[in-house]
Write an enzyme that holds these catalytic residues in place. Sequence first.
Site, short mmCIF file in Angstrom:
data_model
loop_
_atom_site.label_atom_id
_atom_site.label_comp_id
_atom_site.label_asym_id
_atom_site.label_seq_id
_atom_site.Cartn_x
_atom_site.Cartn_y
_atom_site.Cartn_z
CE LYS A 103 -2.89 -2.80 -0.19
NZ LYS A 103 -3.70 -2.58 -1.11
CG HIS B 234 -4.51 -0.57 4.17
ND1 HIS B 234 -4.85 -0.42 2.88
CD2 HIS B 234 -3.89 0.22 4.70
CE1 HIS B 234 -4.16 0.73 2.54
NE2 HIS B 234 -3.71 1.07 3.57
CG ASN B 235 -7.04 -1.82 -0.06
OD1 ASN B 235 -6.05 -1.59 0.61
ND2 ASN B 235 -7.04 -1.95 -1.21
CB SER C 297 -0.71 0.02 1.10
OG SER C 297 -1.76 1.14 1.21
CD GLU D 216 -7.42 3.29 0.26
OE1 GLU D 216 -7.77 3.55 -0.78
OE2 GLU D 216 -6.46 2.54 0.43
#
Length: 484
Positions: A185, A188-189, A130, A192
């Site tokens: 990940k 995380h997205n 990222s 986000e």
Amino acid sequence: MTEKADIGLIGLAVMGQNLVLNMNDHGFVVAVYNRTTSKVDDFINGEAKGSTIIGTHSVEELVGTLKSPRRVMIMVQAGKPVDAVIEQLIPHLDKGDIIIDGGNSNYHDTARRTEYLEGKGLLFAGVGVSGGEEGARHGPSIMPGGSPDAWPHLKPIFQSIAAKVADGTPCCDWVGKNGAGHFVKMVHNGIEYGDMQLICEAFHLMKVGLGMSHEAMSEVFKAWNRGPLDSYLIEITGNILAYRDAEDGEPMVEKILDSAGQKGTGKWTVSTSLEEGIPLTLIGEAVFSRFLSALKDERVAASKILSGPESRIEADDSFLDDIANALYASKIVSYTQGYMLMRAADMQYGWDLNYGGVALMWREGCIIRSVFLDKITAAYEKNPELVNLLLDDYFRDLVDAAQGAWRRVVAKAVEAGIPVPAMSSALAFYDGYRHEQLPANLLQAQRDYFGAHTYERVDKPRGEYFHTDWTGHGGAVTASSYKA
């Protein structure tokens, strides 16, 4: 004889090129290959000119340049293209060689590929990266998972090129086996998505509700970026709102169609939360808000037919502080839900995640980087068994102090007809989580009434199920599944 390469990389789009240049800056010799071989030549004669980067024109040639154990990183589109490249590589690799997928792959695919390649004597790493183009070039957040035996061979490279926190600690560490890296990940997205939606709601409240100019809004975001909300996304929002179109001097953001796109990781996060039974309400609303924005033509037509209140909020300057507090409290809920999802998956797959370490990996380099993440790391260092971030003293006190403002913002938004789905769903989650009793007792009675799904009783041990013949002629037969 040409120097052997430390690592090979396949896929020279912008992310791939920047990762290669980053590795080169840190003293690693990298061999590169791209299916369109002219891209290799253009790269070697352009950005990579004068470096030690080795250009190759076939998979076989790429593999032949590598030191043993060979390390090959794939940076191609997720899905079938990754599988296709893996199949091209297998015949040229030996036992113990390592294939690395650095794209946005689904964690289920990563788990499948790990098992498949380990069965052939190879090692596989599914690595979340990222930070976008800038991060890839100068220091991304890197989240590796897959075959544990691959990590000692990847650690020197990845920890060298990763972003660093103030004390020099790299924003990269081993996450866990099989799909753990790509799962983290994915979360995380999803977070986000939530952060971006919350910022957009704050922008909407200021622009439509308070009638603020773009210059004034830009200054607010820049001020927020000097306080607890300090983050990359807050920083770039301040810059975006200040940017003017070179042609007519109007705010550039107003020239952009309000129809949002997505790559799919947010959807994966929400669908996974449904599979795991985790109420990921805020991130869900962020994804659905993008879907709603895509209905642009329908919304234009509906705006001429459907009515609502005047979208103006009567408030003094203190309301901006309320918005900041509502944004911060909602952000806490977003991360809380993301960590709940990681905890559920961790229990299912046995990854043994380091939750404080995950926050540290996100501290620099990635899109959601912020000072806020230090507090999450501290919470898990204090209590590694923490079940929910809202139960940590620091976050509990913050939400308690902010919730008056949070409620005022949501209430005024509702009164003015300004949609704040992320802020309001976060508040609803908080209120639901803090209630000892919810109306699900009535829901279970309804399910038992029409489907004989049974229920548990408050005066009996958990795990005992009961049925009531509500109508007097329903009989004693019950459904075979309580959760149906």
